[in-house]
Scaffold this motif. Structure first.
Motif, PDB file in Angstrom:
ATOM      1  N   PHE A  93      41.046  70.489 -18.692  1.00 29.54           N
ATOM      2  CA  PHE A  93      42.386  71.058 -18.895  1.00 29.54           C
ATOM      3  C   PHE A  93      43.513  70.054 -18.650  1.00 29.54           C
ATOM      4  O   PHE A  93      44.667  70.351 -18.942  1.00 29.54           O
ATOM      5  CB  PHE A  93      42.598  72.367 -18.120  1.00 29.54           C
ATOM      6  CG  PHE A  93      42.728  72.230 -16.627  1.00 29.54           C
ATOM      7  CD1 PHE A  93      41.667  72.555 -15.808  1.00 29.54           C
ATOM      8  CD2 PHE A  93      43.915  71.812 -16.051  1.00 29.54           C
ATOM      9  CE1 PHE A  93      41.779  72.451 -14.440  1.00 29.54           C
ATOM     10  CE2 PHE A  93      44.032  71.701 -14.664  1.00 29.54           C
ATOM     11  CZ  PHE A  93      42.952  72.023 -13.866  1.00 29.54           C
ATOM     12  N   CYS A  94      43.183  68.856 -18.130  1.00 28.18           N
ATOM     13  CA  CYS A  94      44.238  67.847 -17.936  1.00 28.18           C
ATOM     14  C   CYS A  94      44.494  67.026 -19.209  1.00 28.18           C
ATOM     15  O   CYS A  94      45.636  66.647 -19.475  1.00 28.18           O
ATOM     16  CB  CYS A  94      43.886  66.906 -16.801  1.00 28.18           C
ATOM     17  SG  CYS A  94      44.054  67.665 -15.183  1.00 28.18           S
TER      18      CYS A  94
ATOM     19  N   GLU B 180      56.996  73.300 -33.767  1.00 25.07           N
ATOM     20  CA  GLU B 180      55.597  73.500 -33.427  1.00 25.07           C
ATOM     21  C   GLU B 180      55.174  72.466 -32.402  1.00 25.07           C
ATOM     22  O   GLU B 180      55.889  71.547 -32.086  1.00 25.07           O
ATOM     23  CB  GLU B 180      54.733  73.336 -34.679  1.00 25.07           C
ATOM     24  CG  GLU B 180      54.643  74.606 -35.497  1.00 25.07           C
ATOM     25  CD  GLU B 180      53.795  74.360 -36.705  1.00 25.07           C
ATOM     26  OE1 GLU B 180      52.572  74.358 -36.538  1.00 25.07           O
ATOM     27  OE2 GLU B 180      54.339  74.128 -37.784  1.00 25.07           O
ATOM     28  N   MET B 181      53.952  72.624 -31.916  1.00 28.35           N
ATOM     29  CA  MET B 181      53.407  71.650 -30.988  1.00 28.35           C
ATOM     30  C   MET B 181      53.420  70.249 -31.616  1.00 28.35           C
ATOM     31  O   MET B 181      53.557  69.254 -30.946  1.00 28.35           O
ATOM     32  CB  MET B 181      51.969  72.020 -30.645  1.00 28.35           C
ATOM     33  CG  MET B 181      51.868  73.071 -29.596  1.00 28.35           C
ATOM     34  SD  MET B 181      52.491  72.451 -28.070  1.00 28.35           S
ATOM     35  CE  MET B 181      51.536  73.322 -26.914  1.00 28.35           C
ATOM     36  N   GLU B 182      53.244  70.233 -32.934  1.00 27.50           N
ATOM     37  CA  GLU B 182      53.269  68.960 -33.626  1.00 27.50           C
ATOM     38  C   GLU B 182      54.609  68.269 -33.438  1.00 27.50           C
ATOM     39  O   GLU B 182      54.695  67.039 -33.427  1.00 27.50           O
ATOM     40  CB  GLU B 182      53.024  69.212 -35.129  1.00 27.50           C
ATOM     41  CG  GLU B 182      51.591  69.005 -35.544  1.00 27.50           C
ATOM     42  CD  GLU B 182      51.324  67.583 -35.985  1.00 27.50           C
ATOM     43  OE1 GLU B 182      51.593  66.665 -35.207  1.00 27.50           O
ATOM     44  OE2 GLU B 182      50.854  67.394 -37.109  1.00 27.50           O
ATOM     45  N   GLY B 183      55.641  69.083 -33.274  1.00 30.10           N
ATOM     46  CA  GLY B 183      56.935  68.539 -32.880  1.00 30.10           C
ATOM     47  C   GLY B 183      57.579  67.618 -33.891  1.00 30.10           C
ATOM     48  O   GLY B 183      57.790  66.438 -33.639  1.00 30.10           O
TER      49      GLY B 183
ATOM     50  N   THR C  36      42.984  72.070 -31.848  1.00 28.58           N
ATOM     51  CA  THR C  36      41.767  72.297 -31.056  1.00 28.58           C
ATOM     52  C   THR C  36      41.957  71.757 -29.642  1.00 28.58           C
ATOM     53  O   THR C  36      41.566  72.387 -28.667  1.00 28.58           O
ATOM     54  CB  THR C  36      40.561  71.604 -31.711  1.00 28.58           C
ATOM     55  OG1 THR C  36      40.688  71.742 -33.112  1.00 28.58           O
ATOM     56  CG2 THR C  36      39.276  72.177 -31.222  1.00 28.58           C
ATOM     57  N   SER C  37      42.583  70.572 -29.540  1.00 25.52           N
ATOM     58  CA  SER C  37      42.776  69.959 -28.224  1.00 25.52           C
ATOM     59  C   SER C  37      43.565  70.857 -27.296  1.00 25.52           C
ATOM     60  O   SER C  37      43.303  70.909 -26.101  1.00 25.52           O
ATOM     61  CB  SER C  37      43.566  68.659 -28.345  1.00 25.52           C
ATOM     62  OG  SER C  37      42.905  67.774 -29.152  1.00 25.52           O
ATOM     63  N   TYR C  38      44.556  71.544 -27.864  1.00 26.37           N
ATOM     64  CA  TYR C  38      45.411  72.343 -26.998  1.00 26.37           C
ATOM     65  C   TYR C  38      44.788  73.668 -26.584  1.00 26.37           C
ATOM     66  O   TYR C  38      45.333  74.367 -25.745  1.00 26.37           O
ATOM     67  CB  TYR C  38      46.762  72.592 -27.682  1.00 26.37           C
ATOM     68  CG  TYR C  38      47.565  71.325 -27.862  1.00 26.37           C
ATOM     69  CD1 TYR C  38      47.574  70.349 -26.870  1.00 26.37           C
ATOM     70  CD2 TYR C  38      48.307  71.094 -29.012  1.00 26.37           C
ATOM     71  CE1 TYR C  38      48.285  69.181 -27.030  1.00 26.37           C
ATOM     72  CE2 TYR C  38      49.033  69.925 -29.168  1.00 26.37           C
ATOM     73  CZ  TYR C  38      49.024  68.967 -28.184  1.00 26.37           C
ATOM     74  OH  TYR C  38      49.730  67.817 -28.333  1.00 26.37           O
TER      75      TYR C  38
ATOM     76  N   ILE D  60      47.859  64.155 -23.690  1.00 25.22           N
ATOM     77  CA  ILE D  60      48.129  64.002 -25.119  1.00 25.22           C
ATOM     78  C   ILE D  60      49.534  64.510 -25.432  1.00 25.22           C
ATOM     79  O   ILE D  60      50.315  63.862 -26.132  1.00 25.22           O
ATOM     80  CB  ILE D  60      47.092  64.783 -25.954  1.00 25.22           C
ATOM     81  CG1 ILE D  60      45.702  64.251 -25.667  1.00 25.22           C
ATOM     82  CG2 ILE D  60      47.413  64.692 -27.438  1.00 25.22           C
ATOM     83  CD1 ILE D  60      44.612  64.916 -26.471  1.00 25.22           C
ATOM     84  N   LEU D  61      49.848  65.658 -24.864  1.00 23.65           N
ATOM     85  CA  LEU D  61      51.142  66.287 -25.092  1.00 23.65           C
ATOM     86  C   LEU D  61      52.294  65.362 -24.713  1.00 23.65           C
ATOM     87  O   LEU D  61      53.357  65.385 -25.338  1.00 23.65           O
ATOM     88  CB  LEU D  61      51.204  67.555 -24.230  1.00 23.65           C
ATOM     89  CG  LEU D  61      52.055  68.717 -24.699  1.00 23.65           C
ATOM     90  CD1 LEU D  61      51.632  69.153 -26.077  1.00 23.65           C
ATOM     91  CD2 LEU D  61      51.874  69.882 -23.726  1.00 23.65           C
TER      92      LEU D  61
END
Lengths: 307, 686
Positions: free
Chosen positions: B137-138, A301-304, B98-100, B143-144
């Motif tokens: 959108f940045c 998942e995005m949580e990774g 939510t952030s994504y 965060i990612l």
């Protein structure tokens, strides 16, 4: 460090509420309301009555006895029904584009991950490089290639074939989608395939698996997370694109994105309907992403958790 | 053999990826402005690029927005990531999901939702909204990238630092930040890349004053992309290519252990960005220095002295002028054409932001949305009437527009502005059919009838108006209805006709028509007379007729939106309108855009040939059946909008389908997720 640093995120949380949550709530609000005319006593009027009243009072100094109020309504959502075929058509085209991207991209990603590292970097760069050109310009260049008097027809003409009607067709729209989003398919696939060790493949071969079995039993299952994220990264932008269809489809093949644009900044101003269509599109995307997430067994998942 | 196939395959994919790039680069050296004809090698577009103010200023806007947005997003996102990392698990996943949302949602939905937000908060669209939406959108990308680095970091490092006597701030700066730096840098670079490349979100939030490169290119693709843009893209492409090659060669030469090579790669990427920025900035700098060296300006004596042109000099006034595409004389740098906007800026010292729209309905949508602030707009008659009715434009002070006296008596007290108070006519014209004589045999077919646009022999060779009012008008003339009908049945018959026509239509166009008709892509199209003349100048095979069933006659007028409240601002806008009515200016404009002028002074100065040309000034009997659009009742407008959306999207109606569809989508999605998390739980228990 734990307790204190939690509050570092608070400016962001505020930001998130204003710029992520509120806008989406606004879409919901617009989708479920309409502006309807009332007379001064508070009786609901039909559009025709309101128009007549306005005409009657036009040119006089008296104030027109019509006020517009925003009221809850299902009408927009119901009205979207008639545009579902457009959504399905967009989804269909995007699906074809995604599958073709997968078919083209998968072998490239595999070959890339098996050549020597310096070539890998070169190929990776060559795939990213076109993305530095503005995407509108690249799409516009496709117009030059596909037109009736375009480059491809001219070249074919030299050999005595054609001319073909290529531009302003659904095929051209799909081509535009494939072209613009192919790198988004290749790159996640490639990064997953890098993790597949040659030794794994050799082990399978040693245990007697033929090429085809190695591929279906080892390579494909191991690259599943890449396939899932590649599909998402191509499908979502492809299904909601609104400029590719306008440039390559000639406006005769309207997609759901064009429809939304039409209601907000285009030729048929109706933001309530536009918001309703956006809402339906979001629900549809949510569904699609749940399905593709299913492909990678829920481990990544995005949580990774893997990281 | 296998290797050969592999190479062939890779080769094919790269041909596909690079074919359009080759087209772009080749056309940047192409002397001919037409993109499919080769007119000889030239470097002109590169030198002209340096003097193009629109392109350069949008380049500057792009860079400023990208830089500011990325810096803010990086700081905000890094702080967010650190905070989120230290939260309890349940909160963490809610907030992260939510952030994504801004990047998981389709771009168009994010764009639209931000537009609604800015309008709701009453923020004027422009630089601020552009930057805010780019930050929006940045941040997720930052965060990612930062979050995984925090996870990888050894927690004990910070504790060790604290034990060794650091306080918390020191530990943060000396330990945490260096550890997560690679993530921060990648996040920053991704932000810049996405911000520079963004089109969709900027499209919805750019407003009238700030325009990024993507938006500039977008407005060009609607008519014709100037080869100057190709030149700019080629420059960017070459710089990126060189940097990548240098990077690759260095990597190959060194082939160091893995760790250090990734960091050197980061260094090179930063170098690349800096180099790119340097090249672009120097382009801009040189451009502004060279700017307007070769312009065709008028002697100031030419201008009437009834107003004080210098009144607003150095007052820092900026006017946002919103006009049709290709509807003013501009200098494209070729033969020293008169440049109306820069001439006005030179004469008065007022700064002008000039933007274009493609149809009256588009203008209406932007005016109605709010947030777009224009000072002078140029709608057609019926749309001006609608604006008056809805209180969206304001009365003009004709003392500031003495040149109004030049406007032909015929255009005074028009239906659309019966008090003569809100509008000043700019041009007039009518709609006819433009056709390619090599593709339409006039002996065999009757071109002087709208019916030809429904003739199956020209299937896929017909272009059609991409706006509801003009398209409906053609169907209405065809059926002998009034173009101002509010009758539901008549509107539906017209809509049915347009639906029958749709399979025959190659493309629905506005400004795109120039490229397509000149390039011989289509046989027939209805369009405005003035533009038809412009097209005929570029392609001798084209001809133009007025259909016998009648046609629409229109006047395009200059107005000031009601949102202009500042007194000086309004006076400056009126000065612009007055300037447009200067005889010499009106003449240059009308000669450039080939429409017909209501300006008596300019008309007198036209050469005899033009004055007697039926295409410019048709005789009264030829226009006997012409009808002007009037403002329609709201109900009719709404009907037309709905019918038009239907026609464009080819639909059938099943009213209960959407709620079911909505519920089904959400339901299945929830089911899948719940099912999966159960399964995972079971797996973990085992």
């Amino acid at each position: 460090m734990n307790k204190n640093t939690k509050w570092v995120a608070s400016p962001y949380l505020l930001w998130m509420v204003v710029f992520v949550i509120v806008p989406l709530v606004l879409i919901g609000v617009f989708a479920f309301t309409v502006n309807v005319p009332y007379d001064l006593e508070g009786n609901r009027l039909t559009e025709e009555q309101a128009s007549e009243l306005k005409l009657a009072y036009e040119g006089t100094d008296e104030e027109i006895p019509v006020v517009y109020k925003t009221v809850f309504s299902w009408n927009n959502i119901i009205a979207v029904s008639q545009y579902l075929p457009v959504l399905l058509n967009s989804a269909w085209l995007a699906l074809i584009a995604t599958l073709i991207c997968l078919v083209i991209g998968y072998p490239i990603a595999y070959l890339m991950s098996r050549v020597n590292p310096s070539y890998q970097r070169l190929i990776q760069m060559l795939i990213m490089l076109p993305m530095w050109m503005n995407f509108l310009l690249r799409t516009y260049a496709w117009m030059t290639l596909l037109e009736k008097n375009g480059w491809i027809n001219r070249i074919l003409g030299l050999v005595g074939i054609g001319p073909f009607d290529m531009i302003n067709t659904q095929g051209a729209v799909v081509l535009g989608m494939i072209y613009n989003y192919l790198p988004f398919m290749i790159l996640p696939l490639y990064s997953v395939m890098l993790k597949i060790q040659n030794t794994t493949i050799e082990a399978a071969q040693d245990l007697g698996a033929g090429n085809i079995r190695v591929f279906t039993k080892v390579v494909i299952p191991l690259s599943m997370p890449g396939i899932a994220s590649g599909i998402t990264m191509v499908f979502v932008p492809a299904v909601s694109t609104f400029i590719i269809s306008r440039m390559l489809g000639g406006g005769t093949n309207m997609l759901i994105g064009d429809l939304i644009d039409l209601q907000f900044l285009g030729n048929a101003y109706n933001p309530n309907l536009g918001a309703a269509i956006s809402l339906v599109l979001m629900a549809f995307i949510l569904l699609c992403m749940s399905i593709t997430n299913q492909l990678d067994n829920g481990d990544e998942e995005m949580e990774g958790k893997m990281l | 053999m296998k290797k050969l196939y592999r190479r062939l395959y890779i080769g094919l994919v790269f041909t596909f990826l690079y074919a359009p790039i080759v087209v772009l680069i080749v056309n940047s050296f192409n002397q001919s402005k037409s993109r499919s004809k080769w007119g000889g090698f030239t470097l002109d577009w590169y030198s002209k690029l340096l003097t193009d103010e629109t392109i350069l200023s949008s380049l500057v806007t792009t860079l400023i927005v990208a830089l500011v947005a990325s810096v803010v997003a990086t700081v905000l996102g890094t702080a967010a990531a650190i905070g989120i990392f230290n939260m309890k698990k349940r909160w963490r996943s809610v907030i992260l999901n939510t952030s994504y949302l801004p990047i998981m949602n389709p771009e168009i939905v994010t764009g639209v939702s931000l537009l609604l937000l800015f309008v709701f908060l009453n923020i004027e669209l422009g630089y601020v909204t552009l930057i805010l939406s780019h930050i929006a959108f940045c941040v997720p990308y930052v965060i990612l990238n930062v979050l995984p680095k925090l996870r990888q970091m050894d927690k004990h490092l910070v504790e060790a630092a604290l034990d060794l006597g650091c306080n918390r701030t020191q530990a943060f700066w000396k330990v945490t930040v260096p550890e997560i730096m690679p993530g921060i840098v990648t996040g920053f670079l991704m932000s810049i890349t996405y911000s520079v490349d963004d089109f969709v979100i900027s499209y919805f939030t750019n407003g009238s004053s700030a325009q990024t490169l993507s938006i500039t290119i977008f407005s060009m693709t609607r008519r014709k992309v100037s080869p100057k843009i190709n030149a700019l893209s080629t420059l960017i492409f070459v710089v990126v290519l060189i940097v990548l090659i240098v990077m690759n060669v260095r990597d190959v030469q060194k082939s160091k252990p893995k760790r250090s090579h990734t960091s050197s790669k980061k260094g090179t990427v930063i170098l690349a960005v800096v180099l790119l920025a340097a090249v672009l900035v120097s382009c801009v700098a040189v451009g502004f220095m060279l700017n307007r060296s070769s312009e065709n300006t008028l002697d100031s004596g030419t201008y009437s002295d009834s107003v004080d042109w210098d009144m607003f000099r150095d007052k820092g006034i900026t006017l946002n002028v919103y006009n049709w595409g290709e509807y003013i004389s501009i200098n494209e740098g070729e033969d020293g054409d008169f440049d109306t906007v820069s001439e006005f800026e030179r004469l008065t010292g007022i700064n002008v932001e000039y933007r274009t729209f493609a149809s009256n309905e588009e203008l209406y949508a932007k005016m109605k949305t709010g947030g777009f602030n224009y000072d002078v707009i140029i709608p057609s008659d019926y749309m001006a009437a609608r604006f008056i009715k809805e209180g969206m434009i304001q009365r003009l002070d004709f003392d500031n527009i003495p040149n109004y006296s030049y406007i032909d008596q015929k255009f005074h007290d028009p239906v659309y502005d019966s008090e003569n108070a809100y509008t000043v006519p700019y041009t007039w014209g009518y709609v006819g059919i433009i056709y390619n004589t090599t593709m339409v045999d006039t002996e065999k077919y009757d071109v002087e009838s709208w019916d030809i646009l429904w003739n199956e022999d020209f299937a896929k060779n017909i272009l059609m108006f991409n706006n509801s009012r003009d398209a409906f008008a053609i169907a209405q003339f065809k059926n002998g209805f009034s173009v101002n009908t509010a009758d539901q049945k008549e509107l539906e018959i017209a809509a049915a006709d347009l639906r029958t026509q749709k399979p025959l239509v190659q493309s629905y166009v506005m400004d795109e028509i120039f490229d397509k008709m000149i390039g011989g892509e289509a046989a027939l199209a209805p369009y405005y007379a003035g533009d038809a003349v412009t097209m005929m100048e570029d392609n001798e095979d084209l001809d133009f007729v007025i259909p016998k069933e009648g046609t629409n006659r229109f006047v395009d007028v200059m107005c000031i939106p009601a949102t202009v409240t500042d007194k000086d601002q309004k006076a400056a806008a009126e000065m612009f309108i007055n300037f447009m009515c200067e005889t010499e200016v009106a003449l240059r404009n009308i000669e450039y855009i080939c429409y017909s002028t209501p300006h008596t002074g300019a008309y007198e100065l036209l050469d005899e040939e033009t004055k007697n040309d039926e295409n410019f000034y048709p005789s009264d009997e030829k226009l006997a059946k012409a009808e002007a659009f009037n403002v329609l009742p709201d109900s009719a407008t709404k009907t037309i909008d709905a019918l038009w959306t239907d026609i464009m999207s080819n639909t059938g109606t099943i009213p209960w389908l959407t709620p079911v569809f909505l519920v089904a989508c959400v339901g299945i999605a929830v089911f899948i997720n719940v099912y999966r998390s159960r399964k995972n739980k079971r797996k973990n228990e085992m």
